[in-house]
Scaffold this active site. Structure first.
Site, short mmCIF file in Angstrom:
data_model
loop_
_atom_site.label_atom_id
_atom_site.label_comp_id
_atom_site.label_asym_id
_atom_site.label_seq_id
_atom_site.Cartn_x
_atom_site.Cartn_y
_atom_site.Cartn_z
N SER A 18 7.00 -7.43 -5.52
CA SER A 18 5.56 -7.41 -5.76
C SER A 18 5.14 -8.64 -6.58
O SER A 18 5.36 -9.77 -6.17
CB SER A 18 5.17 -6.10 -6.43
OG SER A 18 3.77 -5.93 -6.46
N ASP A 75 3.20 -2.37 4.71
CA ASP A 75 2.87 -2.72 3.33
C ASP A 75 1.69 -3.70 3.30
O ASP A 75 1.82 -4.85 3.73
CB ASP A 75 4.09 -3.35 2.65
CG ASP A 75 3.88 -3.61 1.16
OD1 ASP A 75 2.79 -3.29 0.65
OD2 ASP A 75 4.81 -4.14 0.52
N HIS A 116 5.03 0.33 -0.34
CA HIS A 116 5.26 -0.82 -1.22
C HIS A 116 6.34 -0.54 -2.26
O HIS A 116 6.74 -1.44 -2.99
CB HIS A 116 3.95 -1.18 -1.93
CG HIS A 116 4.01 -2.45 -2.72
ND1 HIS A 116 4.33 -3.67 -2.17
CD2 HIS A 116 3.83 -2.69 -4.05
CE1 HIS A 116 4.32 -4.60 -3.10
NE2 HIS A 116 4.02 -4.04 -4.26
#
Length: 550
Positions: free
Chosen positions: A351, A408, A473
């Site tokens: 991320s 995602d 995610h």
């Protein structure tokens, strides 16, 4: 555990449930609803009263449920004592057997959902599920092969050509291993999220590494250039760490084991970076305008990166150096310390950490004249810069492997124009001039970097196909999908060994009901003691960790 309820009996007449022979060392199996004496020959079997397929299924599942759920069981099931279903040995094949083998070859489970459900309820499938739901299987990894002669290929010297589709088993093992280094960063931060005024950034935090061959040499901090009003801390004093400007974000570790160095073919340096966790980090994420990189002159095709990411990377705290300064100084020190040895650097992030990993790789690839090869393993990373930034990393020989979940949404932002695949087609069609003009003038002309490995939530037999955004995610979901990935046109790897325990604890709402019910009932599943630790209430981060009350 509602096993029988998961199998509809309305259409069971479409298929025949096989009646296997259950024998283990001369004893009858407790799974068999029809008890037979060993002296009964093949002809006498015809005289047994017929049993319908529906009754057989119900009895079989009922006995199976009793076997797997013995009340008062205080330790895991001994799998060696569970019988293995085998067909009885016969001298010749009858016409009935030949017809049955023909039907099996047609794979009718894909046509009738009822047959697929029956297959998932087979003892072999449930025993394997029991092992995967057990915490003990967390240590069951694929064998670590010797990478010495090919380590540069796995490091990306050929952009992982021929290793991704189908996915090379050694590369899969390495990707999961580096993903667990990122998980260690998450664990360390959530165990102690506050950065106190007395904390010494030169002293490395105690990180529980997944690989004992490595040792942590440096703690890394990221500082936001924005702040919140002081009254926020007065209103919510317990959430002070959520509003602090400087936060622990990762670490640098180096392999210090001679055997592991020999296996990998070089001494490995790992830089692991976690994802977004504090309010100010979220605030920096949404500052999505492209800005010029420091030291670059205004020119056509100049590299630009997102304002918020660059701010977190280059801003210093009161007593804490910037992430850029800490990384460069430590990498220089390690290069000098191990001068003359074969070195490599892997920057792994998830991320926000994946975005910062690209900025880190850009700096350390040129921090020294004899800098070792640098590769980035990015899990669920957003776009970071424009086409000029991507070209800059390529010119510096930084290799980037982006692991992307098809579902995602974070991997599709920021940016407002066409995807990389469409961009490539347009350039090949002669529209390169227009696209270059947009890249140079528009503040949201983002472009991804490197090679992509695309996984898919819907291919997992355990996750719901409509799993929510957080699950798609989640880092553990990524590692689960990588562990089961075989190729773009292949189904989920049937012999995947990664435990479902952590995934079940973090994403139970996104796991199919069949497996959540098994996980609750299996006595060997003890998640809270394994994965819990004290932490204050916080916003849901990209990789959620369980709390003691969960």
């Amino acid at each position: 555990m509602q096993v029988a309820a998961t199998l509809s009996t309305n259409n069971t007449h479409f298929f025949q449930v096989r009646r296997p022979s259950f024998k283990c060392n001369g004893y009858l199996s407790p799974l068999n609803p029809i008890t037979r004496a060993t002296s009964i020959n093949a002809r006498s079997l015809k005289t047994i009263a017929p049993v319908t397929s529906t009754e057989m299924t119900k009895k079989h599942l009922s006995n199976l449920e009793k076997l797997l759920q013995k009340k008062g069981q205080s330790h895991p099931v001994d799998y060696s004592s569970v019988p293995v279903i085998q067909e009885p040995m016969k001298q010749g094949k009858t016409g009935e057997n030949r017809g049955r083998n023909l039907l099996e070859g047609l794979n009718l489970a894909r046509i009738w959902p009822e047959m697929k459900a029956a297959e998932e309820m087979s003892p072999r499938h449930l025993i394997r599920l029991h092992r995967m739901l057990s915490n003990k299987s967390m240590d069951e990894y694929s064998p670590r092969n010797n990478l010495g002669s090919r380590w540069k290929e796995y490091h990306g010297c050929k952009d992982w050509l021929g290793l991704l589709d189908p996915l090379d088993e050694n590369l899969r093992r390495e990707l999961v291993r580096y993903g667990e280094f990122i998980q260690a960063a998450y664990h360390c931060f959530h165990s102690d999220p506050a950065t106190s005024a007395e904390e010494n950034p030169d002293v490395a935090r105690n990180v529980s590494l997944p690989d004992r061959s490595y040792k942590v040499t440096k703690s890394l901090y990221a500082t936001s250039s924005i702040g919140l009003p002081k009254w926020v801390d007065d209103v919510a004093p317990d959430l002070g760490w959520m509003t602090q400007r400087s936060s622990w974000i990762g670490y640098i570790a180096v392999c210090d084991d001679k055997t592991e160095i020999q296996r990998m073919g070089r001494r490995d340096i790992v830089i692991a970076l976690r994802g977004t966790a504090t309010c100010l980090e979220w605030g920096e994420n949404v500052r999505d305008l492209l800005v010029q990189m420091p030291g670059e002159n205004e020119s056509e095709g100049q590299p630009k990166v997102e304002c918020g990411f660059l701010s977190l990377y280059q801003t210093s705290g009161t007593k804490i150096p910037s992430l850029a300064e800490s990384v460069v100084n430590e990498v220089k020190r390690l290069i000098e310390m191990y001068k003359g040895e074969s070195l490599s650097i892997i920057v792994a992030g998830h991320s926000l950490g994946a975005a910062l990993a690209l900025l880190v790789a850009d700096d350390i690839s040129t921090c020294a004249p004899d800098a070792p090869p640098v590769a980035v393993f990015s899990f669920g990373g957003p776009r970071v810069g424009n086409k000029g930034f991507a070209n800059r990393l390529e010119s510096e020989n930084v290799k980037v492997l982006r692991i992307v979940n098809k579902q995602d949404v974070i991997t599709k932002v920021p940016g407002m124009f066409v995807s990389e695949a469409i961009d490539k087609k347009l350039r090949e069609a002669g529209a390169a001039g227009v696209l270059n003009l947009l890249d140079n003038s528009m503040p949201w002309a983002y472009s991804h970097v490197g090679t992509e490995l695309r996984v898919d939530t819907t291919k997992s037999p355990f996750l719901k196909p409509d799993a929510d955004i957080a699950c798609c995610h989640d880092l553990e979901a990524y590692l689960h999908l990588v562990d089961g990935y075989l190729g773009s046109n292949e189904s989920f790897r049937p012999n995947a060994k990664r435990s479902l325990a952590k995934l079940l604890n973090e994403q139970s709402a996104n796991i199919k009901k069949l497996y959540t019910s098994k996980g609750k009932d299996l006595s060997s599943l003890n998640l809270n003691r394994e994965f819990s630790f004290p932490r204050p209430s916080c916003l849901r981060s990209p990789s959620v960790l369980p709390s003691p009350s969960s």
